[in-house]
Scaffold this active site. Structure first.
Site, PDB file in Angstrom:
ATOM      1  N   GLU A 143      -7.797  -6.550   9.111  1.00 32.33           N
ATOM      2  CA  GLU A 143      -7.965  -6.251   7.681  1.00 32.33           C
ATOM      3  C   GLU A 143      -8.312  -7.537   6.937  1.00 32.33           C
ATOM      4  O   GLU A 143      -7.567  -8.034   6.091  1.00 32.33           O
ATOM      5  CB  GLU A 143      -6.697  -5.553   7.176  1.00 32.33           C
TER       6      GLU A 143
ATOM      7  N   GLU B  67      -3.574  -1.163  -0.413  1.00 33.32           N
ATOM      8  CA  GLU B  67      -4.709  -0.961   0.503  1.00 33.32           C
ATOM      9  C   GLU B  67      -5.979  -1.275  -0.288  1.00 33.32           C
ATOM     10  O   GLU B  67      -6.316  -0.568  -1.236  1.00 33.32           O
ATOM     11  CB  GLU B  67      -4.751   0.492   1.012  1.00 33.32           C
TER      12      GLU B  67
ATOM     13  N   HIS C  40      -1.945  -7.144   9.434  1.00 38.84           N
ATOM     14  CA  HIS C  40      -2.840  -6.454  10.364  1.00 38.84           C
ATOM     15  C   HIS C  40      -4.105  -7.282  10.548  1.00 38.84           C
ATOM     16  O   HIS C  40      -4.805  -7.585   9.592  1.00 38.84           O
ATOM     17  CB  HIS C  40      -3.173  -5.049   9.853  1.00 38.84           C
TER      18      HIS C  40
HETATM   19  O1  0X9 Z   1      -0.078   2.049   8.440  1.00 41.53           O
HETATM   20  C1  0X9 Z   1       0.121   1.007   7.813  1.00 41.53           C
HETATM   21  O2  0X9 Z   1       0.836   0.110   8.232  1.00 41.53           O
HETATM   22  C2  0X9 Z   1      -0.549   0.822   6.468  1.00 41.53           C
HETATM   23  N1  0X9 Z   1      -1.920   1.264   6.512  1.00 41.53           N
HETATM   24  S1  0X9 Z   1      -3.035   0.485   7.418  1.00 41.53           S
HETATM   25  O3  0X9 Z   1      -4.224   1.322   7.494  1.00 41.53           O
HETATM   26  N2  0X9 Z   1      -3.473  -0.836   6.659  1.00 41.53           N
HETATM   27  O4  0X9 Z   1      -2.482   0.170   8.673  1.00 41.53           O
HETATM   28  C3  0X9 Z   1       0.158   1.636   5.420  1.00 41.53           C
HETATM   29  C4  0X9 Z   1       1.620   1.409   5.264  1.00 41.53           C
HETATM   30  C5  0X9 Z   1       2.122   2.087   4.029  1.00 41.53           C
HETATM   31  N3  0X9 Z   1       3.227   2.902   4.259  1.00 41.53           N
HETATM   32  C6  0X9 Z   1       3.119   4.234   4.603  1.00 41.53           C
HETATM   33  N4  0X9 Z   1       1.987   4.812   4.689  1.00 41.53           N
HETATM   34  N5  0X9 Z   1       4.228   4.912   4.809  1.00 41.53           N
HETATM   35 ZN    ZN Z   2      -2.786  -2.587   7.467  1.00 36.66          ZN
END
Ligand code: 0X9
Ligand code: ZN
Length: 398
Positions: free
Chosen positions: A161, A362, A158
């Site tokens: 980040e 995270e 991402h």
């Molecule tokens: O949404 C995502 O891809 C991840 N969070 S972010 O805020 N960095 O974009 C988390 C992915 C982890 N998996 C799940 N939450 N199911």
């Molecule tokens: Zn992310």
């Protein structure tokens, strides 16, 4: 040390603001997810979610027909001009452009040519190379030993980040330092290859420096003229299922036209497959921000993974190591139930394909600065992340 004297072209984002949008039902949450507005919160939550809304995007906000409130302006991206350096790049106190990050890895490779090699594993939509750097000790390999196993570390999937790129460089640096200092560590690094991908999403990352600090996706030009596929919705496992992604190309969680439709995800897929069966993948880490979580599969379904107890133990030991090292406390749990359902994510694919205990980390913070984590927090975040990584490594390669 990579020298860089970049004249950074920065675009203004003044006129952007944070808006709190009130969502009361899953339908309203989906409507928000399908919009082209950028998330400011890390995810969409009921009863309210913060969005980053540009000056041209107000009509779209109105069209959602949801109550909202302006929270604060977003400072112009101009302030990142402060990060333009006239001295050598220091990855523990500064964020770097793509060239700085790859330059830093090249510096490691120049200093330790025997322990660091690299491979171009693919090319982005805009033709930037995607690199994987291997750190291991080839020296004491003997015929009676099995070939080294592989751990894959993904950074900057991402774009916004930024701290994810910092921890990639820090982990590489710490691996090399520990190999110099500790014979036990050097021996361990003979049994495992750590493959670090410094930047999974090079086009998106550069875009955060030149145009939009809060860009998340890659830079695919979609049909309809919008840009970007969320690479962490584009992996094959559970692709498009359970509302964990969007089929709207303008959404920030757009899953693309099909599983592995993007060259950036194809690069990781093909590279990971190429490691098997000679150097089997026994682990995988995907570094994101923010929220301070250690998350394990599944992400695409609330069902428990058969290895749930093992995954929990690994994550729990990591958390302990991080706190014992003076770091912040991270929340651990299954991704879908602890955070939210997300389908087509890296860790689900790695555990399904290779049975590797993939974890999504995270990083800092919990929301005060969010994606715009101040440079003063780079080093403390890297330190705690290293302690967690080292715990993961020693659990998998005792
Ligand atoms: O949404 C995502 O891809 C991840 N969070 S972010 O805020 N960095 O974009 C988390 C992915 C982890 N998996 C799940 N939450 N199911
Ligand atoms: Zn992310």
């Amino acid at each position: 040390v990579a020298l860089a004297l970049a004249g950074v072209a920065v675009a203004q984002t003044s006129g952007w603001a944070r808006y709190r949008v009130y969502v009361n039902t899953p339908e309203e949450a989906q409507r928000l997810a399908d919009s082209s507005l950028t998330l400011y919160s890390e995810n969409i939550t009921i009863p309210s979610t913060e969005m980053a809304v540009g000056p041209d995007q107000l009509p779209e906000l109105w069209a959602l027909n949801l109550p909202y409130q302006r929270v604060a302006g977003i400072e112009p991206i101009d302030r990142y001009k402060d990060y333009v350096r006239t001295q050598a790049f220091d990855f523990t106190t500064q964020y770097g452009r793509l060239a700085d990050i790859i330059g830093q890895f090249e510096d490691f490779r120049t200093r330790f040519p025997r322990y660091v090699t690299r491979q171009q594993i693919g090319t982005s939509i805009e033709n930037r190379p995607i690199w994987a750097y291997r750190i291991w000790n080839p020296d004491s390999f003997t015929i009676n030993e099995p070939p080294p196993r592989s751990i894959v570390v993904l950074n900057l999937i991402h774009a916004r980040e930024w701290i994810s790129g910092s921890v990639g460089m820090y982990i590489a640096d710490q691996l090399l330092r520990n190999m110099q200092l500790s014979p036990v560590f050097l021996r361990r690094m003979n049994r495992v290859q750590v493959w670090i991908v410094p930047c999974h999403n090079p086009d998106g990352y550069e875009f955060t420096w030149t145009n939009n600090r809060l860009w998340r996706k890659n830079r695919r030009r979609n049909s309809g003229g919008t840009f970007g596929v969320d690479l962490n919705r584009n992996y094959a496992t559970g692709w498009g299922q359970n509302g964990g992604s969007s089929n709207n190309p303008s959404s920030d969680v757009y899953h693309g036209t099909g599983p592995f439709s993007e060259p950036e995800t194809q690069a990781i897929r093909d590279f990971a497959n190429s490691l098997h069966p000679n150097n089997p993948i026994i682990g995988q880490l995907d570094y994101h921000s923010f929220g301070q979580y250690i998350l394990w599969p599944w992400g695409y379904t609330t069902s428990r993974h058969p290895s749930d107890p093992t995954l929990r133990l690994i994550a729990s030991n990591m958390r302990t190591a991080m706190v014992n090292g003076g770091g912040r406390s991270y929340t651990i749990g299954q991704a879908s139930t602890t955070l939210y359902i997300a389908s087509g994510i890296t860790t689900d694919w790695f555990i399904q394909t290779f049975n590797a205990p993939g974890l999504t980390v995270e990083l800092r913070d919990t929301g005060a600065f969010g994606f715009e984590l101040p440079p003063s927090e780079i080093l403390p975040t890297c330190r705690e992340t290293w302690n967690g990584f080292n715990s993961y490594l020693t659990q998998l390669v005792p």
